[in-house]
Design an enzyme around this catalytic site. Structure first.
Site, PDB file in Angstrom:
ATOM      1  N   TYR A 156       0.832  -1.155   0.047  1.00  0.00           N
ATOM      2  CA  TYR A 156      -0.065   0.080   0.036  1.00  0.00           C
ATOM      3  C   TYR A 156       0.909   1.373  -0.006  1.00  0.00           C
ATOM      4  CZ  TYR A 156      -4.332   2.830   0.756  1.00  0.00           C
ATOM      5  OH  TYR A 156      -5.371   3.598   0.456  1.00  0.00           O
ATOM      6  N   LYS A 163      -2.828   8.489   2.800  1.00  0.00           N
ATOM      7  CA  LYS A 163      -4.094   8.497   3.698  1.00  0.00           C
ATOM      8  C   LYS A 163      -4.031   8.893   5.092  1.00  0.00           C
ATOM      9  CE  LYS A 163      -6.993   6.420   0.931  1.00  0.00           C
ATOM     10  NZ  LYS A 163      -8.243   7.173   0.273  1.00  0.00           N
TER      11      LYS A 163
END
Ligand code: NAD
Ligand code: 0WE
Length: 256
Positions: A156, A163
């Site tokens: 990720y 994020k």
């Protein structure tokens, strides 16, 4: 049944019928909201036109690349002209260059870092600033995030860092906009099989992992994200701002 009757909203991030934005838009629509939509560019125009057409022929649909200030300015000018006011905004937009999601995090390039943060985090600030002057009766801004912001999820990578920035921006925006009765929250969704997830190597294994290890022993359904989106947009959530709500079948509470 009509939790959002009379509310006016704008949705960023519908690409196709599997998009989380589409699930939340449908839920908002069913709850009585009137919605405008944006799409990223010509490539997605026809797709989104077809979906949005199901909400009636006069549904406002505008192109908006969230990395372009002039696009954002035009969107809120046109929404202001058509709606006069705004209550709801959904941010369901993220992008990192493919290479940054494949190799090791340590090899993240300056350009991949910049693009990921511009599209996936800065855009929330820019959209909130565009929407706030129209949210004269208060409002609810909802953004989509993922657990990779707080714990390492292999591959990720820079999206996790973006994020984290999105979630922190949510808190600072909640503070700035609180006096205007505008709330800002994130939904942290468990993995969902969308366009953005499809290209990810090992995504099926990830769905299986959540099924095996989450307290509810299953994956989240798009309509459950819609229901949470409707709650956050509704007056039932009037005292909730700056939060990250996990809608992940409980996965986030687990230590092993
Ligand atoms: P999706 O591909 O359907 O949606 C991503 C959207 O981002 C697309 O509509 C795309 O057009 C838009 N976008 C990308 N760059 C843009 C730009 N420059 N300008 C305007 N729009 C741009 O995939 P999704 O899974 O529905 O993703 C929506 C959100 O949900 C993202 O923020 C994603 O990080 C988040 N999320 C997804 C999952 C998952 O497993 N699918 C889990 C948690 C959170
Ligand atoms: O936020 C996301 C994915 C967002 C995303 C997806 C892509 C794929 C295509 C951002 N940029 C791109 N760029 C592309 O070129 N998710 C929460 C879904 C996701 O993505 C992962 C995950 C999960 C979960 C990537 C690696 C590991 C887990």
């Amino acid at each position: 049944m009509s939790q959002l009757e009379g509310k006016l909203g704008i949705v960023f991030g519908v690409a196709n019928k599997r998009s989380i934005a589409w699930a939340i838009a449908q839920a908002w629509h069913r709850a009585g909201a009137r919605l405008a939509f944006t799409y990223q560019g010509e490539r997605l125009k026809e797709n989104v036109e077809e979906l949005v057409g199901t909400f009636g022929p006069d549904t406002l649909l505008l192109p908006c690349d969230v990395t372009k200030d002039e696009d954002i300015d035009r969107v809120f000018a046109e929404v202001g002209a058509k709606f006069g006011q705004l209550h709801l905004l959904l941010h369901s937009v993220a992008f990192a260059p493919k290479a940054a999601l494949e190799g090791e995090f340590i090899n993240t390039s300056r350009e991949a870092f910049r693009i990921s943060h511009d599209v996936s985090a800065y855009s929330l600030i820019a959209l909130a600033r565009g929407a706030a002057p129209l949210m004269t009766a208060g409002g609810s801004i909802v953004a989509m995030t993922y657990y990779g912001s707080e714990k390492v999820v292999p591959h990720y990578n820079v999206m996790g860092v973006a994020k984290a920035s999105l979630e922190s921006s949510t808190r600072y925006l909640a503070y700035d906009l609180g006096t205007k009765k505008i709330r800002v929250n994130c939904i942290s969704a468990g993995p969902v099989n969308t366009l953005a997830a499809r290209g990810i190597a090992g995504f099926t294994e990830m769905l299986n992992h959540y099924e095996a290890h989450s307290p509810l022993r299953r994956n989240v359904l798009p309509e459950e994200l819609g229901a949470t989106g409707t709650f956050l947009a509704s007056d039932g959530a009037a005292a909730i701002t700056g939060q990250v709500l996990y809608v992940d079948c409980g996965y986030q509470i687990m230590g092993m």
